[in-house]
Design a protein around this motif. Structure first.
Motif, PDB file in Angstrom:
ATOM      1  N   ALA A   1      -2.330  -9.940  -4.672  1.00  0.00           N
ATOM      2  CA  ALA A   1      -1.887  -8.258  -4.234  1.00  0.00           C
ATOM      3  C   ALA A   1      -2.512  -7.340  -4.466  1.00  0.00           C
ATOM      4  CB  ALA A   1      -0.641  -7.944  -5.206  1.00  0.00           C
ATOM      5  N   ARG A   2      -2.864  -6.767  -5.946  1.00  0.00           N
ATOM      6  CA  ARG A   2      -3.826  -6.241  -6.253  1.00  0.00           C
ATOM      7  C   ARG A   2      -5.363  -5.819  -5.931  1.00  0.00           C
ATOM      8  NH1 ARG A   2      -7.504  -6.332 -11.472  1.00  0.00           N
ATOM      9  NH2 ARG A   2      -7.710  -4.449 -12.061  1.00  0.00           N
ATOM     10  N   GLU A   3      -5.739  -6.602  -4.827  1.00  0.00           N
ATOM     11  CA  GLU A   3      -6.798  -7.146  -4.568  1.00  0.00           C
ATOM     12  C   GLU A   3      -6.752  -6.575  -2.987  1.00  0.00           C
ATOM     13  OE1 GLU A   3     -10.629  -9.591  -5.021  1.00  0.00           O
ATOM     14  OE2 GLU A   3      -9.055 -10.273  -2.999  1.00  0.00           O
ATOM     15  N   LEU A   4      -5.332  -6.694  -2.637  1.00  0.00           N
ATOM     16  CA  LEU A   4      -5.402  -6.206  -1.260  1.00  0.00           C
ATOM     17  C   LEU A   4      -5.002  -4.804  -0.865  1.00  0.00           C
ATOM     18  CD1 LEU A   4      -4.605  -6.970   1.898  1.00  0.00           C
ATOM     19  CD2 LEU A   4      -2.585  -7.533   1.507  1.00  0.00           C
ATOM     20  N   PHE A   5      -4.242  -4.522  -1.953  1.00  0.00           N
ATOM     21  CA  PHE A   5      -3.982  -2.778  -2.381  1.00  0.00           C
ATOM     22  C   PHE A   5      -5.120  -2.085  -2.891  1.00  0.00           C
ATOM     23  CE2 PHE A   5      -2.543   0.944  -3.795  1.00  0.00           C
ATOM     24  CZ  PHE A   5      -1.247   1.695  -2.957  1.00  0.00           C
ATOM     25  N   ALA A   6      -6.198  -2.554  -3.570  1.00  0.00           N
ATOM     26  CA  ALA A   6      -6.940  -1.919  -3.311  1.00  0.00           C
ATOM     27  C   ALA A   6      -8.196  -1.405  -1.933  1.00  0.00           C
ATOM     28  CB  ALA A   6      -8.109  -2.707  -4.530  1.00  0.00           C
ATOM     29  N   ALA A   7      -7.810  -2.863  -1.565  1.00  0.00           N
ATOM     30  CA  ALA A   7      -8.475  -2.736   0.114  1.00  0.00           C
ATOM     31  C   ALA A   7      -8.062  -1.704   1.258  1.00  0.00           C
ATOM     32  CB  ALA A   7      -8.365  -3.871   0.826  1.00  0.00           C
ATOM     33  N   MET A   8      -6.841  -1.618   0.669  1.00  0.00           N
ATOM     34  CA  MET A   8      -5.882  -0.906   1.692  1.00  0.00           C
ATOM     35  C   MET A   8      -5.898   1.068   1.019  1.00  0.00           C
ATOM     36  SD  MET A   8      -2.793  -3.087   2.183  1.00  0.00           S
ATOM     37  CE  MET A   8      -2.032  -2.213   3.727  1.00  0.00           C
ATOM     38  N   ALA A   9      -6.340   1.454  -0.125  1.00  0.00           N
ATOM     39  CA  ALA A   9      -5.740   2.367  -1.075  1.00  0.00           C
ATOM     40  C   ALA A   9      -6.690   3.742  -0.252  1.00  0.00           C
ATOM     41  CB  ALA A   9      -6.196   2.058  -2.157  1.00  0.00           C
ATOM     42  N   ALA A  10      -8.060   3.207  -0.474  1.00  0.00           N
ATOM     43  CA  ALA A  10      -8.650   4.180  -0.347  1.00  0.00           C
ATOM     44  C   ALA A  10      -8.153   5.380   1.516  1.00  0.00           C
ATOM     45  CB  ALA A  10     -10.401   4.064   0.286  1.00  0.00           C
ATOM     46  N   LYS A  11      -7.508   4.437   2.196  1.00  0.00           N
ATOM     47  CA  LYS A  11      -7.072   5.296   3.451  1.00  0.00           C
ATOM     48  C   LYS A  11      -5.528   5.575   3.393  1.00  0.00           C
ATOM     49  CE  LYS A  11     -10.920   4.494   5.179  1.00  0.00           C
ATOM     50  NZ  LYS A  11     -11.838   5.941   5.309  1.00  0.00           N
ATOM     51  N   VAL A  12      -5.050   4.968   2.062  1.00  0.00           N
ATOM     52  CA  VAL A  12      -3.337   6.092   2.196  1.00  0.00           C
ATOM     53  C   VAL A  12      -3.662   7.514   2.482  1.00  0.00           C
ATOM     54  CG1 VAL A  12      -1.693   5.793   0.522  1.00  0.00           C
ATOM     55  CG2 VAL A  12      -2.650   3.615   0.862  1.00  0.00           C
ATOM     56  N   PRO A  13      -3.345   7.688   3.192  1.00  0.00           N
ATOM     57  CA  PRO A  13      -2.579   9.438   3.054  1.00  0.00           C
ATOM     58  C   PRO A  13      -2.272   9.861   1.472  1.00  0.00           C
ATOM     59  CG  PRO A  13      -1.510   8.367   5.124  1.00  0.00           C
ATOM     60  CD  PRO A  13      -1.977   6.548   4.710  1.00  0.00           C
ATOM     61  N   ASP A  14      -1.103   9.148   1.775  1.00  0.00           N
ATOM     62  CA  ASP A  14      -0.468  10.074   0.461  1.00  0.00           C
ATOM     63  C   ASP A  14      -1.500   9.475  -1.125  1.00  0.00           C
ATOM     64  OD1 ASP A  14       0.526  11.213  -2.470  1.00  0.00           O
ATOM     65  OD2 ASP A  14       2.788  10.519  -1.560  1.00  0.00           O
ATOM     66  N   ARG A  15      -2.154  10.080  -1.694  1.00  0.00           N
ATOM     67  CA  ARG A  15      -3.629  10.028  -2.476  1.00  0.00           C
ATOM     68  C   ARG A  15      -2.641   9.857  -3.979  1.00  0.00           C
ATOM     69  NH1 ARG A  15      -6.034   7.551  -0.802  1.00  0.00           N
ATOM     70  NH2 ARG A  15      -7.531   7.337  -2.121  1.00  0.00           N
ATOM     71  N   ALA A  16      -2.035  10.427  -4.129  1.00  0.00           N
ATOM     72  CA  ALA A  16      -0.906  10.313  -5.533  1.00  0.00           C
ATOM     73  C   ALA A  16      -0.403   9.213  -5.715  1.00  0.00           C
ATOM     74  CB  ALA A  16       0.162  11.252  -6.038  1.00  0.00           C
ATOM     75  N   LEU A  17       0.370   8.715  -4.489  1.00  0.00           N
ATOM     76  CA  LEU A  17       0.638   7.277  -4.125  1.00  0.00           C
ATOM     77  C   LEU A  17       0.014   6.210  -4.794  1.00  0.00           C
ATOM     78  CD1 LEU A  17       3.344   5.238  -3.994  1.00  0.00           C
ATOM     79  CD2 LEU A  17       3.013   5.780  -1.036  1.00  0.00           C
ATOM     80  N   ALA A  18      -0.846   6.168  -3.423  1.00  0.00           N
ATOM     81  CA  ALA A  18      -2.242   5.116  -4.247  1.00  0.00           C
ATOM     82  C   ALA A  18      -2.298   5.549  -5.206  1.00  0.00           C
ATOM     83  CB  ALA A  18      -3.217   5.275  -2.917  1.00  0.00           C
ATOM     84  N   ALA A  19      -2.431   6.556  -5.557  1.00  0.00           N
ATOM     85  CA  ALA A  19      -2.904   6.109  -7.032  1.00  0.00           C
ATOM     86  C   ALA A  19      -2.381   5.346  -8.800  1.00  0.00           C
ATOM     87  CB  ALA A  19      -3.622   7.650  -7.845  1.00  0.00           C
ATOM     88  N   ASP A  20      -1.014   5.901  -8.137  1.00  0.00           N
ATOM     89  CA  ASP A  20       0.459   5.318  -8.629  1.00  0.00           C
ATOM     90  C   ASP A  20       0.898   4.281  -8.418  1.00  0.00           C
ATOM     91  OD1 ASP A  20       2.887   4.887 -10.007  1.00  0.00           O
ATOM     92  OD2 ASP A  20       3.708   5.917  -9.118  1.00  0.00           O
ATOM     93  N   LEU A  21       0.483   3.610  -7.148  1.00  0.00           N
ATOM     94  CA  LEU A  21       0.408   1.814  -7.381  1.00  0.00           C
ATOM     95  C   LEU A  21      -0.623   0.675  -7.565  1.00  0.00           C
ATOM     96  CD1 LEU A  21       2.103   1.824  -3.358  1.00  0.00           C
ATOM     97  CD2 LEU A  21       2.853   0.924  -5.389  1.00  0.00           C
TER      98      LEU A  21
END
Length: 340
Positions: free
Chosen positions: A257-277
């Motif tokens: 799950a961590r790896e999948l989110f890492a693959a998605m994280a750079a394109k998450v518009p809310d950067r603060a949320l991406a960093a928190d998750l």
């Protein structure tokens, strides 16, 4: 002054548009496929092949067979959340690992199978007499394991069952790759194998997979054996209690799950949320890496730590549905484990 106000207004408008810009779904899908899905499917193919090869000479090398099962099982945990695409063809998902088994079908049907002396039809027959759960019982249950060397049919079944797993893993990997080019069609959201109206629907499947990985651990793999209290614990409700690998399976799920989110994280518009998750997934991965669930359930002093882990997993699950889904502009009216 007017020019300055106009410039500020324009800058503010551009900033607002940037904040609310639609996610780049195709980029998310491409990165998830290349960085997460394809490498893990390749790992599943290689470990199941090694497991089947270990069984070819016979069933006397018990420890080699157990190591083969462990590696293949952990590789399966790394893709267990991907409930879409080729893994659903020919009922491959359920045939790979039937769990939970609420009616205790595996031991009952395995006993019937061994009494019959006839190999099952793995493609059209029961899912209870194939896959990781059935193989775990034969390899790690003391009474069952002792019969492997004395009963030629049991070893014959094990050899056939491991070949069945290796064949399914190869077929899934081939379907994603050059065999049927599912990966290319998934990213483009076009082709004869996909039914997506656009790339955002493929991203929705990725989101479901991420959500399912966390939900499966929090609501099932931890919740079932833990129960509501120490008195209501059911250690044998854990996924792989016979082999003592329930905690390792959870760790593999969270790492995936961590790896999948890492693959998605750079394109998450809310950067603060991406960093928190990202930080939360890092924390969960660190805390589960050495989890031995069977020992923790047997130790009352470990109960608070398990409850905290479950609570933190549930918090991440809520964040995914309540914060990540809206920022990705995808609907959340689904149960991820239903695959709806």
């Amino acid at each position: 002054m007017r020019k300055m106000l106009f410039a500020l207004l324009l800058a503010s408008l551009c900033y607002t548009q940037a904040v609310h810009a639609a996610p780049d779904y195709r980029a998310i899908n491409s990165e998830a496929v290349q960085a997460h899905i394809l490498p893990r499917l390749a790992k599943l193919q290689s470990t199941t092949r090694a497991f089947a090869d270990a069984a070819k000479p016979g069933c006397g090398e018990r420890e080699a067979l157990r190591r083969g099962w462990q590696q293949a099982m952990l590789a399966w945990q790394g893709v267990q959340h991907l409930r879409f695409g080729p893994v659903l063809l020919f009922n491959r998902y359920q045939r790979f690992a039937y769990w939970p088994d609420p009616r205790n079908s595996i031991p009952r049907q395995m006993n019937e199978l061994f009494a019959s002396g006839k190999l099952p039809d793995f493609h059209a027959g029961s899912i209870a007499v194939q896959g990781m759960g059935a193989l775990e019982r034969v390899l790690f249950d003391g009474k069952e394991t002792a019969k492997l060397e004395d009963d030629a049919f049991r070893c014959q079944w094990l050899q056939a069952a491991t070949e069945n797993l290796a064949g399914m893993a190869k077929d899934i990997n081939d379907d994603w790759g050059k065999g049927r080019n599912y990966a290319q069609q998934f990213v483009a959201a076009k082709g004869d194998l996909v039914v997506y109206a656009g790339p955002e629907e493929a991203t929705l499947d990725l989101f479901k997979a991420l959500h399912a990985a966390v939900e499966l651990v929090a609501d099932h793999k931890l919740n079932r054996p833990m129960g509501k209290s120490l008195r209501e614990q059911k250690p044998m409700a854990a996924e792989y209690w016979r082999s003592g690998m329930s905690g390792a399976a959870i760790a593999a799920n969270i790492a995936a799950a961590r790896e999948l989110f890492a693959a998605m994280a750079a394109k998450v518009p809310d950067r603060a949320l991406a960093a928190d998750l990202s930080k939360r997934f890092d924390d969960l991965a660190s805390r589960t890496a050495a989890l031995h669930l069977e020992d923790a359930l047997a130790d009352p002093s470990a109960r608070p730590g398990l409850e905290k882990l479950r609570a933190d997993l549930l918090a991440v699950k809520s964040m995914l549905a309540e914060k990540l889904a809206p920022t990705l502009e995808i609907p959340v009216g689904f149960n991820a484990l239903d695959g709806d």
